[in-house]
Design a protein around this motif. Sequence first.
Motif, PDB file in Angstrom:
ATOM      1  N   MET A   1       0.653  -1.137   0.387  1.00  0.00           N
ATOM      2  CA  MET A   1      -0.006   0.088  -0.133  1.00  0.00           C
ATOM      3  C   MET A   1       0.918   0.949   0.231  1.00  0.00           C
ATOM      4  O   MET A   1       0.700   2.085  -0.834  1.00  0.00           O
ATOM      5  N   ILE A   2       2.154   1.645   0.409  1.00  0.00           N
ATOM      6  CA  ILE A   2       2.608   2.508   0.805  1.00  0.00           C
ATOM      7  C   ILE A   2       3.702   2.316  -0.590  1.00  0.00           C
ATOM      8  O   ILE A   2       3.781   3.922  -0.872  1.00  0.00           O
ATOM      9  N   ALA A   3       3.953   1.555  -1.163  1.00  0.00           N
ATOM     10  CA  ALA A   3       4.225   1.578  -2.857  1.00  0.00           C
ATOM     11  C   ALA A   3       3.069   2.556  -3.653  1.00  0.00           C
ATOM     12  O   ALA A   3       3.929   3.212  -4.725  1.00  0.00           O
ATOM     13  N   LEU A   4       2.040   2.123  -3.400  1.00  0.00           N
ATOM     14  CA  LEU A   4       0.803   2.764  -4.190  1.00  0.00           C
ATOM     15  C   LEU A   4       0.916   4.369  -4.316  1.00  0.00           C
ATOM     16  O   LEU A   4       0.620   5.230  -4.889  1.00  0.00           O
ATOM     17  N   GLU A   5       1.080   5.148  -2.447  1.00  0.00           N
ATOM     18  CA  GLU A   5       1.519   5.686  -2.711  1.00  0.00           C
ATOM     19  C   GLU A   5       2.063   6.915  -3.040  1.00  0.00           C
ATOM     20  O   GLU A   5       2.462   7.855  -2.948  1.00  0.00           O
ATOM     21  N   ILE A   6       3.867   5.865  -2.915  1.00  0.00           N
ATOM     22  CA  ILE A   6       4.472   7.290  -3.621  1.00  0.00           C
ATOM     23  C   ILE A   6       3.843   6.768  -4.529  1.00  0.00           C
ATOM     24  O   ILE A   6       4.973   7.958  -4.693  1.00  0.00           O
ATOM     25  N   ALA A   7       4.395   6.215  -5.509  1.00  0.00           N
ATOM     26  CA  ALA A   7       3.919   6.352  -6.393  1.00  0.00           C
ATOM     27  C   ALA A   7       2.985   7.314  -7.378  1.00  0.00           C
ATOM     28  O   ALA A   7       2.953   8.700  -7.769  1.00  0.00           O
ATOM     29  N   SER A   8       1.788   7.663  -6.208  1.00  0.00           N
ATOM     30  CA  SER A   8       0.860   8.237  -6.302  1.00  0.00           C
ATOM     31  C   SER A   8       0.678   9.387  -6.536  1.00  0.00           C
ATOM     32  O   SER A   8       1.670  10.563  -7.062  1.00  0.00           O
ATOM     33  N   TRP A   9       2.270  10.012  -5.365  1.00  0.00           N
ATOM     34  CA  TRP A   9       2.557  11.219  -5.167  1.00  0.00           C
ATOM     35  C   TRP A   9       3.996  11.487  -5.661  1.00  0.00           C
ATOM     36  O   TRP A   9       3.796  13.294  -6.638  1.00  0.00           O
ATOM     37  N   PHE A  10       4.348  11.086  -6.644  1.00  0.00           N
ATOM     38  CA  PHE A  10       4.990  10.904  -7.840  1.00  0.00           C
ATOM     39  C   PHE A  10       4.362  11.356  -8.805  1.00  0.00           C
ATOM     40  O   PHE A  10       4.648  12.128  -9.487  1.00  0.00           O
ATOM     41  N   PHE A  11       3.564  10.761  -9.600  1.00  0.00           N
ATOM     42  CA  PHE A  11       2.869  11.823 -10.595  1.00  0.00           C
ATOM     43  C   PHE A  11       2.037  12.717  -9.686  1.00  0.00           C
ATOM     44  O   PHE A  11       1.794  13.561 -11.188  1.00  0.00           O
ATOM     45  N   LEU A  12       1.654  12.754  -9.356  1.00  0.00           N
ATOM     46  CA  LEU A  12       1.041  14.376  -8.783  1.00  0.00           C
ATOM     47  C   LEU A  12       2.127  15.420  -8.605  1.00  0.00           C
ATOM     48  O   LEU A  12       1.247  16.288  -8.996  1.00  0.00           O
ATOM     49  N   VAL A  13       3.676  14.910  -8.369  1.00  0.00           N
ATOM     50  CA  VAL A  13       4.160  15.739  -8.147  1.00  0.00           C
ATOM     51  C   VAL A  13       5.172  16.224  -9.600  1.00  0.00           C
ATOM     52  O   VAL A  13       4.824  17.444 -10.048  1.00  0.00           O
ATOM     53  N   ALA A  14       4.665  15.151 -10.581  1.00  0.00           N
ATOM     54  CA  ALA A  14       5.333  15.258 -12.164  1.00  0.00           C
ATOM     55  C   ALA A  14       4.331  15.698 -12.315  1.00  0.00           C
ATOM     56  O   ALA A  14       4.548  17.162 -13.122  1.00  0.00           O
ATOM     57  N   GLY A  15       2.851  15.418 -12.509  1.00  0.00           N
ATOM     58  CA  GLY A  15       2.147  16.411 -13.271  1.00  0.00           C
ATOM     59  C   GLY A  15       2.040  18.081 -12.770  1.00  0.00           C
ATOM     60  O   GLY A  15       1.229  18.402 -13.566  1.00  0.00           O
ATOM     61  N   ALA A  16       2.111  18.372 -11.493  1.00  0.00           N
ATOM     62  CA  ALA A  16       2.027  20.017 -11.038  1.00  0.00           C
ATOM     63  C   ALA A  16       3.168  20.840 -12.268  1.00  0.00           C
ATOM     64  O   ALA A  16       3.244  21.793 -11.993  1.00  0.00           O
ATOM     65  N   LEU A  17       4.622  19.622 -11.771  1.00  0.00           N
ATOM     66  CA  LEU A  17       5.762  20.038 -12.024  1.00  0.00           C
ATOM     67  C   LEU A  17       5.352  20.850 -13.501  1.00  0.00           C
ATOM     68  O   LEU A  17       5.678  21.979 -14.360  1.00  0.00           O
ATOM     69  N   PHE A  18       5.279  19.525 -14.722  1.00  0.00           N
ATOM     70  CA  PHE A  18       4.840  19.959 -16.242  1.00  0.00           C
ATOM     71  C   PHE A  18       4.173  21.398 -16.284  1.00  0.00           C
ATOM     72  O   PHE A  18       4.109  21.797 -17.634  1.00  0.00           O
ATOM     73  N   SER A  19       2.314  21.419 -14.967  1.00  0.00           N
ATOM     74  CA  SER A  19       1.500  21.993 -15.555  1.00  0.00           C
ATOM     75  C   SER A  19       2.255  23.803 -15.230  1.00  0.00           C
ATOM     76  O   SER A  19       2.064  24.533 -15.801  1.00  0.00           O
ATOM     77  N   ILE A  20       3.712  23.433 -14.397  1.00  0.00           N
ATOM     78  CA  ILE A  20       3.944  25.085 -14.076  1.00  0.00           C
ATOM     79  C   ILE A  20       4.663  25.464 -14.972  1.00  0.00           C
ATOM     80  O   ILE A  20       5.119  26.863 -15.684  1.00  0.00           O
ATOM     81  N   ILE A  21       5.585  24.458 -15.298  1.00  0.00           N
ATOM     82  CA  ILE A  21       6.785  24.566 -16.548  1.00  0.00           C
ATOM     83  C   ILE A  21       5.838  24.765 -17.605  1.00  0.00           C
ATOM     84  O   ILE A  21       5.741  26.005 -18.350  1.00  0.00           O
TER      85      ILE A  21
END
Length: 120
Positions: A1-21
């Motif tokens: 379960m913790i790995a799924l949350e880490i992957a989720s946060w990775f995708f959320l942060v990467a998406g936020a960075l792409f949106s800011i860029i």
Amino acid sequence: MIALEIASWFFLVAGALFSIIGGIGIIRLPEFFSRMHGGGITDTMGAGLILIGLLCLAGPTLIAVKLLSILFFLTITSPSSCHALAHSALIHGVKPELDVKQQPNRTLNAPAASRDGDVS
């Protein structure tokens, strides 16, 4: 379960960075077609990665099905709308600016003086 949350946060942060860029690109890029590229990055990659991150958190529920349908329609409509906008701009006379540096008074293949000594 913790790995799924880490992957989720990775995708959320990467998406936020792409949106800011992409947002910075819309503001800073010099011409219409370049700005449209920044908007496409924001729309497709930024929102897509955020939706994938939310999918990881949603689990196998009806919410995941709804997020998948949003992701599907986003990946179909975003590039199509960018293409239609660029095509319409070209038809209405908006020309892309090329980064070619040329001196205004000089031609690349200037004719040489005539062989008979004629200077005109």
